[in-house]
Design a protein around this motif. Structure first.
Motif, PDB file in Angstrom:
ATOM      1  N   TYR A  51       0.897  -1.169   0.117  1.00 55.66           N
ATOM      2  CA  TYR A  51       0.131  -0.195   0.439  1.00 55.66           C
ATOM      3  C   TYR A  51       0.848   1.491   0.099  1.00 55.66           C
TER       4      TYR A  51
ATOM      5  N   ARG B 270      -4.663   2.998  -3.035  1.00 56.85           N
ATOM      6  CA  ARG B 270      -3.661   3.855  -2.822  1.00 56.85           C
ATOM      7  C   ARG B 270      -2.621   2.594  -2.996  1.00 56.85           C
TER       8      ARG B 270
ATOM      9  N   GLY C 146     -12.387  -7.320  -1.995  1.00 56.66           N
ATOM     10  CA  GLY C 146     -13.699  -7.814  -2.076  1.00 56.66           C
ATOM     11  C   GLY C 146     -14.541  -5.886  -1.413  1.00 56.66           C
ATOM     12  N   SER C 147     -13.493  -5.406  -0.724  1.00 56.73           N
ATOM     13  CA  SER C 147     -14.395  -4.261   0.245  1.00 56.73           C
ATOM     14  C   SER C 147     -15.248  -3.414  -0.501  1.00 56.73           C
ATOM     15  N   GLY C 148     -14.511  -3.213  -1.518  1.00 58.42           N
ATOM     16  CA  GLY C 148     -15.111  -2.292  -2.493  1.00 58.42           C
ATOM     17  C   GLY C 148     -14.771  -1.117  -3.080  1.00 58.42           C
ATOM     18  N   GLU C 149     -13.482  -1.139  -1.732  1.00 54.22           N
ATOM     19  CA  GLU C 149     -12.684   0.159  -1.302  1.00 54.22           C
ATOM     20  C   GLU C 149     -12.161   0.717  -2.846  1.00 54.22           C
ATOM     21  N   MET C 150     -11.511   2.207  -2.825  1.00 56.67           N
ATOM     22  CA  MET C 150     -10.694   2.447  -4.046  1.00 56.67           C
ATOM     23  C   MET C 150      -8.958   2.414  -2.814  1.00 56.67           C
TER      24      MET C 150
ATOM     25  N   GLU D 172      -4.018   4.019  -7.778  1.00 54.80           N
ATOM     26  CA  GLU D 172      -5.621   3.627  -7.628  1.00 54.80           C
ATOM     27  C   GLU D 172      -6.263   2.787  -7.996  1.00 54.80           C
ATOM     28  N   LYS D 173      -6.569   1.321  -7.506  1.00 54.45           N
ATOM     29  CA  LYS D 173      -7.629   0.083  -8.060  1.00 54.45           C
ATOM     30  C   LYS D 173      -8.189   0.306  -6.481  1.00 54.45           C
ATOM     31  N   ARG D 174      -9.415  -1.096  -7.106  1.00 52.14           N
ATOM     32  CA  ARG D 174     -10.469  -1.290  -6.328  1.00 52.14           C
ATOM     33  C   ARG D 174      -9.483  -2.210  -5.289  1.00 52.14           C
ATOM     34  N   ASP D 175      -9.909  -2.186  -3.692  1.00 49.23           N
ATOM     35  CA  ASP D 175      -8.979  -3.213  -2.931  1.00 49.23           C
ATOM     36  C   ASP D 175      -9.194  -4.316  -3.619  1.00 49.23           C
ATOM     37  N   PRO D 176      -7.815  -5.401  -3.610  1.00 49.30           N
ATOM     38  CA  PRO D 176      -8.725  -6.467  -3.987  1.00 49.30           C
ATOM     39  C   PRO D 176      -9.180  -7.629  -2.988  1.00 49.30           C
TER      40      PRO D 176
END
Length: 181
Positions: free
Chosen positions: A61, A104, A98-102, A92-96
């Motif tokens: 992260y 970095r 599965g939280s749905g949060e973006m 910036e990516k979607r949390d791998p």
């Protein structure tokens, strides 16, 4: 698994080999800072390039990861002073997980920059704390090392001649230390 390597034209010393082995490597090299760089604080005479490289399949992260993830922190100091660390923004990516949060993150080799002001010389210790993650798990990791900061930066390679020089302008100090209290 690589734990730590520190390479630099200046004197170099790796930390003891009893550290746990993590799937990451840290390499540090010293460069002469330009005397008139608008993107650097006045009096900065050297830049330490800290290259952190996770093994294939791992990421970590960024310093300002967003709502999820542990921020990467690098502590750099000498007997004389704590040194300022600059961090790139991260991708910036979607949390791998599965939280749905973006979030970095840093994928692949990532450069952090340590600013050395005039009058600071001698051995510097560096300690990076980061959360290494793969597709299936995360691992809190710490890598550390030492480098000798020369009294005279004139014999060092010029930071402005490096391919990463423009990245310094986009790097920022630790997000936690710049937020209002």
């Amino acid at each position: 698994l690589a734990c730590l390597a520190i390479l630099a034209p200046a004197a170099v010393q790796a930390e003891n080999a009893s550290q746990p082995a993590y799937p990451v490597e840290m390499v540090v090299q010293a460069f002469a800072a330009p005397p008139d760089a608008a993107d650097l604080p006045p009096g900065t005479v050297q830049i330490l390039e800290v290259l952190i490289t996770p093994e294939s399949g791992w990421y970590f992260y960024s310093n300002d990861p967003g709502a999820m993830g542990q921020p990467t922190r690098l502590a750099a100091k000498t007997d004389q002073a704590a040194l300022t660390v600059l961090y790139p923004p991260g991708r910036e990516k979607r949390d791998p997980f599965g939280s749905g949060e973006m979030v970095r993150m840093y994928e692949g080799a990532t450069r952090l920059f340590v600013l050395v002001p005039k009058g600071v010389a001698g051995e510097a210790s560096l300690r990076a704390r980061l959360l290494l993650c793969s597709d299936v798990s995360c691992l809190p990791a710490e890598v550390s090392g030492r480098i000798n900061i020369a009294d005279d930066a004139s014999a060092l390679p010029a930071a402005t001649a490096q391919a990463w020089w423009r990245d310094v302008a986009n790097a920022r100090p630790d997000a936690a230390q710049t937020e209002p209290a």
